[in-house]
Design an enzyme around this catalytic site. Structure first.
Site, PDB file in Angstrom:
ATOM      1  N   CYS A   1       0.818  -1.219   0.000  1.00 42.02           N
ATOM      2  CA  CYS A   1       0.000   0.000   0.000  1.00 42.02           C
ATOM      3  C   CYS A   1       0.850   1.267   0.000  1.00 42.02           C
ATOM      4  O   CYS A   1       1.963   1.282   0.524  1.00 42.02           O
ATOM      5  CB  CYS A   1      -0.873   0.035   1.242  1.00 42.02           C
ATOM      6  SG  CYS A   1      -1.888  -1.405   1.448  1.00 42.02           S
TER       7      CYS A   1
ATOM      8  N   ARG B   1       5.498  -0.263  -5.761  1.00 46.72           N
ATOM      9  CA  ARG B   1       5.433  -1.022  -4.514  1.00 46.72           C
ATOM     10  C   ARG B   1       4.453  -2.191  -4.610  1.00 46.72           C
ATOM     11  O   ARG B   1       4.450  -3.056  -3.745  1.00 46.72           O
ATOM     12  CB  ARG B   1       5.015  -0.097  -3.362  1.00 46.72           C
ATOM     13  CG  ARG B   1       5.974   1.065  -3.166  1.00 46.72           C
ATOM     14  CD  ARG B   1       5.470   1.999  -2.096  1.00 46.72           C
ATOM     15  NE  ARG B   1       5.509   1.373  -0.802  1.00 46.72           N
ATOM     16  CZ  ARG B   1       6.534   1.440   0.039  1.00 46.72           C
ATOM     17  NH1 ARG B   1       7.590   2.114  -0.296  1.00 46.72           N
ATOM     18  NH2 ARG B   1       6.490   0.833   1.199  1.00 46.72           N
TER      19      ARG B   1
ATOM     20  N   TRP C   1      -3.006  -2.698  -1.476  1.00 40.78           N
ATOM     21  CA  TRP C   1      -2.613  -4.091  -1.756  1.00 40.78           C
ATOM     22  C   TRP C   1      -3.452  -4.918  -0.799  1.00 40.78           C
ATOM     23  O   TRP C   1      -3.255  -4.860   0.414  1.00 40.78           O
ATOM     24  CB  TRP C   1      -1.117  -4.246  -1.493  1.00 40.78           C
ATOM     25  CG  TRP C   1      -0.530  -5.555  -1.902  1.00 40.78           C
ATOM     26  CD1 TRP C   1      -0.109  -5.912  -3.151  1.00 40.78           C
ATOM     27  CD2 TRP C   1      -0.253  -6.679  -1.056  1.00 40.78           C
ATOM     28  NE1 TRP C   1       0.398  -7.186  -3.140  1.00 40.78           N
ATOM     29  CE2 TRP C   1       0.316  -7.681  -1.870  1.00 40.78           C
ATOM     30  CE3 TRP C   1      -0.446  -6.955   0.293  1.00 40.78           C
ATOM     31  CZ2 TRP C   1       0.712  -8.916  -1.375  1.00 40.78           C
ATOM     32  CZ3 TRP C   1      -0.056  -8.192   0.787  1.00 40.78           C
ATOM     33  CH2 TRP C   1       0.512  -9.156  -0.037  1.00 40.78           C
TER      34      TRP C   1
ATOM     35  N   ASN D   1      -2.108   2.309   5.637  1.00 42.49           N
ATOM     36  CA  ASN D   1      -1.209   1.193   5.333  1.00 42.49           C
ATOM     37  C   ASN D   1      -1.040   0.411   6.632  1.00 42.49           C
ATOM     38  O   ASN D   1      -0.869   1.004   7.691  1.00 42.49           O
ATOM     39  CB  ASN D   1       0.178   1.693   4.907  1.00 42.49           C
ATOM     40  CG  ASN D   1       0.144   2.404   3.579  1.00 42.49           C
ATOM     41  OD1 ASN D   1      -0.871   2.429   2.902  1.00 42.49           O
ATOM     42  ND2 ASN D   1       1.279   2.978   3.198  1.00 42.49           N
ATOM     43  N   GLY D   2      -1.009  -0.911   6.535  1.00 44.48           N
ATOM     44  CA  GLY D   2      -0.829  -1.726   7.737  1.00 44.48           C
ATOM     45  C   GLY D   2      -2.064  -2.568   7.996  1.00 44.48           C
ATOM     46  O   GLY D   2      -2.928  -2.711   7.119  1.00 44.48           O
TER      47      GLY D   2
ATOM     48  N   GLU E   1      18.382 -17.576  -6.421  1.00 45.25           N
ATOM     49  CA  GLU E   1      17.978 -16.223  -6.815  1.00 45.25           C
ATOM     50  C   GLU E   1      17.567 -16.187  -8.291  1.00 45.25           C
ATOM     51  O   GLU E   1      16.612 -15.508  -8.652  1.00 45.25           O
ATOM     52  CB  GLU E   1      19.127 -15.247  -6.509  1.00 45.25           C
ATOM     53  CG  GLU E   1      18.919 -13.811  -6.957  1.00 45.25           C
ATOM     54  CD  GLU E   1      17.705 -13.101  -6.335  1.00 45.25           C
ATOM     55  OE1 GLU E   1      17.093 -13.634  -5.395  1.00 45.25           O
ATOM     56  OE2 GLU E   1      17.366 -12.015  -6.836  1.00 45.25           O
TER      57      GLU E   1
ATOM     58  N   LYS F   1      13.930 -15.002  -9.543  1.00 49.41           N
ATOM     59  CA  LYS F   1      13.717 -13.926 -10.523  1.00 49.41           C
ATOM     60  C   LYS F   1      12.763 -14.397 -11.614  1.00 49.41           C
ATOM     61  O   LYS F   1      11.843 -13.689 -11.997  1.00 49.41           O
ATOM     62  CB  LYS F   1      15.040 -13.487 -11.186  1.00 49.41           C
ATOM     63  CG  LYS F   1      15.957 -12.637 -10.364  1.00 49.41           C
ATOM     64  CD  LYS F   1      15.489 -11.220 -10.090  1.00 49.41           C
ATOM     65  CE  LYS F   1      14.607 -11.109  -8.915  1.00 49.41           C
ATOM     66  NZ  LYS F   1      15.083 -10.988  -7.604  1.00 49.41           N
TER      67      LYS F   1
ATOM     68  N   GLU G   1       9.124 -14.868 -10.191  1.00 47.75           N
ATOM     69  CA  GLU G   1       8.490 -13.578  -9.872  1.00 47.75           C
ATOM     70  C   GLU G   1       8.034 -12.863 -11.140  1.00 47.75           C
ATOM     71  O   GLU G   1       6.966 -12.279 -11.190  1.00 47.75           O
ATOM     72  CB  GLU G   1       9.506 -12.638  -9.201  1.00 47.75           C
ATOM     73  CG  GLU G   1       9.789 -12.917  -7.755  1.00 47.75           C
ATOM     74  CD  GLU G   1      10.827 -11.941  -7.190  1.00 47.75           C
ATOM     75  OE1 GLU G   1      10.597 -11.434  -6.099  1.00 47.75           O
ATOM     76  OE2 GLU G   1      11.870 -11.694  -7.837  1.00 47.75           O
TER      77      GLU G   1
ATOM     78  N   HIS H   1      18.381 -36.426  -5.793  1.00 50.41           N
ATOM     79  CA  HIS H   1      17.486 -36.811  -4.698  1.00 50.41           C
ATOM     80  C   HIS H   1      16.063 -36.302  -4.920  1.00 50.41           C
ATOM     81  O   HIS H   1      15.320 -36.135  -3.966  1.00 50.41           O
ATOM     82  CB  HIS H   1      18.030 -36.285  -3.360  1.00 50.41           C
ATOM     83  CG  HIS H   1      19.375 -36.839  -3.026  1.00 50.41           C
ATOM     84  ND1 HIS H   1      19.596 -38.154  -2.744  1.00 50.41           N
ATOM     85  CD2 HIS H   1      20.590 -36.239  -2.973  1.00 50.41           C
ATOM     86  CE1 HIS H   1      20.883 -38.358  -2.514  1.00 50.41           C
ATOM     87  NE2 HIS H   1      21.510 -37.202  -2.655  1.00 50.41           N
TER      88      HIS H   1
ATOM     89  N   LYS I   1       6.754  -4.470  -3.536  1.00 47.29           N
ATOM     90  CA  LYS I   1       8.170  -4.136  -3.401  1.00 47.29           C
ATOM     91  C   LYS I   1       8.612  -4.223  -1.951  1.00 47.29           C
ATOM     92  O   LYS I   1       9.698  -4.684  -1.639  1.00 47.29           O
ATOM     93  CB  LYS I   1       8.398  -2.719  -3.947  1.00 47.29           C
ATOM     94  CG  LYS I   1       9.836  -2.247  -3.873  1.00 47.29           C
ATOM     95  CD  LYS I   1      10.679  -3.003  -4.853  1.00 47.29           C
ATOM     96  CE  LYS I   1      12.149  -2.710  -4.727  1.00 47.29           C
ATOM     97  NZ  LYS I   1      12.951  -3.819  -5.315  1.00 47.29           N
TER      98      LYS I   1
HETATM   99  C1  G6P Z   1       9.508  -8.360  -1.295  1.00 45.39           C
HETATM  100  C2  G6P Z   1      10.128  -7.928  -2.605  1.00 45.39           C
HETATM  101  C3  G6P Z   1      11.456  -8.651  -2.808  1.00 45.39           C
HETATM  102  C4  G6P Z   1      12.362  -8.405  -1.614  1.00 45.39           C
HETATM  103  C5  G6P Z   1      11.686  -8.803  -0.305  1.00 45.39           C
HETATM  104  C6  G6P Z   1      12.497  -8.347   0.896  1.00 45.39           C
HETATM  105  O1  G6P Z   1       9.108  -9.689  -1.378  1.00 45.39           O
HETATM  106  O2  G6P Z   1       9.262  -8.219  -3.683  1.00 45.39           O
HETATM  107  O3  G6P Z   1      12.091  -8.177  -3.989  1.00 45.39           O
HETATM  108  O4  G6P Z   1      13.537  -9.148  -1.777  1.00 45.39           O
HETATM  109  O5  G6P Z   1      10.412  -8.172  -0.198  1.00 45.39           O
HETATM  110  O6  G6P Z   1      12.532  -6.952   0.884  1.00 45.39           O
HETATM  111  P1  G6P Z   1      13.619  -6.067   1.610  1.00 45.39           P
HETATM  112  O7  G6P Z   1      13.224  -4.666   1.292  1.00 45.39           O
HETATM  113  O8  G6P Z   1      13.518  -6.383   3.072  1.00 45.39           O
HETATM  114  O9  G6P Z   1      14.947  -6.434   1.060  1.00 45.39           O
END
Ligand code: G6P
Length: 608
Positions: A2, A27, A74, A100-101, A481, A485, A488, A504, A603
């Site tokens: 949000c 975000r 969100w 937000n929250g 990672e 990527k 996502e 395994h 984000k």
């Molecule tokens: C969300 C984002 C990720 C990020 C994660 C941790 O899931 O989409 O890209 O790695 O939060 O965020 P931070 O700001 O704590 O690194």
């Protein structure tokens, strides 16, 4: 997640709110709305979907108001519909709230308010705030908000307007960031400076349990217990260019391409050649204290958690200090063992991730010394840790983290050298690692020049439904990672595995439809990885290898190979991740996905 933006001044607030909300799109959100006060009327407009839907809705309405608040939602409580979008209003239609929250005790408060005759029309937790504030409103909006918030459990960043006080916005924070923007003859409130940077770079970060009353002329800040605060105005040194695309089709591509620069920024002024060591001024720890560290716990979420795993390998291998890495969401509830010689490292790009922040607070409660590795200057984690290192990657707008990941690794490499040189590492070894670090930005540039080549490989595989990523040692977290990527960005199911673990389980999945990305640089485990490749080929799997320049042998075994420059193992993840970022990017574009704002993702995850 949000977002909030609010404006009070001489101008029409509507375009400012819309512009600000667009800056918060990155975000992640699923609906948006605004509330403006115009000629003794509160005008509320909200729409599910993108901000463009909200814009289309208000286009012909000719709203002009000098005061307004806006929100991107969100969904947590209730579906992302028009009605559930913020702002929410009380039954009298005089008080509007964006939030937000999460209000955790909203059900009991709702029952209480319903008994008093309040009628609720949404499924959200936020709606109770509008009713609760209205219940306590007696001509003083700030006081009504204060009393209402005293009844609330949970987290909030809120902005509130009231028809009877059309000259002010009241804002408050607990666990969800809020910043006040100090302009000339106008003032702002936002959950993220990106929303207001076009208008001012002078900001005040609200702390938890603080409220602000913002008027056109100025603002006051007080604690929830009514003590007043002298707000500290800080200058933001991010420029507007830094949060715009700069000619690239997507923020993510821009951020991938920025990595030579962001990596240089992460090491600038920090390398000490003469000592084979590094200088990290913000740690706030004495030499002796650093020498006494016997164990390190690293906690983070998402991509930052993958960076932490690389930190674990680096620190254990070179500084010989035992390291444990834990998801922040697990750490906070697991009653972790923290002894006086433990150091807790908290890694977060945004510095606002709710689970990571809670893990930090839990570690502090247990008396741990906590250091932060953050990107967002002035963020909650940066402020609440005992010290730390900023990664200086600049604003990261693409939801999928790229440049922050490499800079988080780089900063951990620096911490490794610092701790190692206080222990077993020789001057020569320290110098060699520093030299290796210095070469990385150029080696990353070499990888970025392979963009077209990687795009062609993406072309071959973008319609596949599943991918497997394999790596060993330091390249295992890189495989994780790489898989993250891809999933996502393109919604393809992708898994990362330690290469030897393939037999395994995941080997059962391998057939001609399964592309397998194998990280196979010429390192200590090269021969082992080659055997894994043979096992995949024997089952007709397609292998895309990330291999060291000059390795012609591998080219004859695999379907596609992307070469990376020769580098020390110590810095290899910083280079080997680049082709995986680009591969995921191109596949996402080819599948027509929303690269910068993938569905359902945020984000910065500021709720649990
Ligand atoms: C969300 C984002 C990720 C990020 C994660 C941790 O899931 O989409 O890209 O790695 O939060 O965020 P931070 O700001 O704590 O690194």
């Amino acid at each position: 997640m949000c977002g909030i933006v609010g404006y009070i001044g001489e101008k029409n607030s509507v375009p400012i709110l819309i512009e600000g909300l667009k800056k918060l799109e990155y975000r992640g959100y699923d609906s948006a709305g605004i509330a403006c006060i115009e000629n003794s009327d509160i005008i509320i407009q909200k729409a599910a979907g993108k901000i463009s839907a909200l814009e289309a809705q208000i286009k012909d309405k000719d709203i002009s108001a000098r005061l307004g608040i806006g929100h991107t939602r969100w969904a947590t409580h209730g579906e992302p519909t028009d009605i559930n979008a913020h702002p929410h209003i009380d039954d009298s239609g005089r008080i509007a709230v964006v939030h937000n929250g999460i209000i955790e005790n909203y059900k009991s408060l709702k029952t209480l308010l319903q008994k008093k005759g309040h009628i609720f029309i949404t499924d959200t937790d936020t709606e109770i705030l509008a009713h609760l504030i209205s219940e306590h409103y007696n001509g003083d909006l700030l006081e009504a908000v204060r009393i209402a918030l005293n009844q609330v459990d949970g987290t909030y960043g809120i902005a509130v307007v009231c028809l009877d006080s059309p000259d002010r916005i009241v804002a408050a924070r607990l666990g969800s960031p809020l910043v006040i923007g100090n302009g000339e003859g106008e003032n702002f409130v936002a959950s993220d400076v990106a929303a207001i940077l076009r208008y001012t770079n002078q900001v005040v970060y609200l702390e938890d349990r603080e409220l602000a009353e913002i008027t056109q002329e100025g603002f006051t800040v007080s604690r929830i217990d009514r003590t007043t605060i002298s707000p500290k105005i800080e200058d933001i040194n991010w420029s507007l260019d830094m949060i715009e695309k700069g000619g690239y089709p997507h923020f993510m591509l821009k951020e991938i391409m920025e990595q030579p620069t962001t990596l240089r920024n992460a090491i600038r002024g920090r390398l000490k050649f003469e000592d084979g060591s590094v200088r990290l001024n913000g740690l706030n720890l004495q030499y002796k204290e650093l020498c006494q560290i016997k164990r390190i716990l690293i906690t983070a979420c998402g991509t930052s958690w993958h960076a932490s795993l690389i930190g674990e390998y680096l620190i254990e291998e070179h500084a010989r200090i035992p390291v444990e890495v834990e998801y922040a969401s697990e750490f906070r509830y697991r009653n972790p063992i923290i002894d006086p010689d433990s150091l807790v490292l908290v890694i977060s790009q945004s510095g606002e991730t709710a689970d990571t922040l809670a893990a930090l607070r839990e570690a502090k409660r247990k008396g741990a010394t906590c250091l932060g590795i953050c990107n967002a200057v002035g963020s909650s984690i940066a402020r609440e840790t005992d010290g730390g290192v900023y990664i200086h990657a600049g604003p990261e707008i693409g939801v999928a983290s790229t440049k922050a990941f490499t800079s988080q690794i780089m900063v951990q490499s620096l911490i490794t050298i610092l701790l190692a040189r206080m222990r077993h590492m020789s001057l020569e070894q320290g110098e060699r690692l520093i030299e290796a670090i210095q070469r990385v930005p150029d080696q990353v540039s070499v990888m970025l020049e392979k963009n077209e080549e990687i795009k062609q490989i993406a072309e071959k595989y973008y319609q596949k439904d599943n991918f497997l990523y394999l790596g060993r040692g330091l390249n295992f977290p890189v495989a994780l990672e790489g898989a993250l990527k891809l999933k996502e960005l393109s919604y393809i199911h992708a898994e990362g595995y330690p290469a030897a673990e393939m037999k395994h389980g995941p080997i059962a999945l391998i057939d001609e439809n399964m592309p397998v990305v194998v990280l196979a640089p010429k390192d200590a485990v090269y021969e082992k990885v080659m055997s894994n490749i043979q096992e995949i080929k024997a089952r007709r799997g397609n292998v895309i290898a990330i291999a060291t320049e000059g390795d012609t042998e591998i080219a004859s075994m695999v379907n596609d190979v992307i070469y990376i420059p020769k580098a020390r193992d110590f810095v290899l993840p910083l280079i080997s991740i680049i082709p995986l970022q680009l591969l995921a990017y191109h596949i996402s574009v080819m599948r027509g996905c929303d690269v910068d704002q993938p569905r359902n993702l945020a984000k910065s995850v500021t709720v649990e």
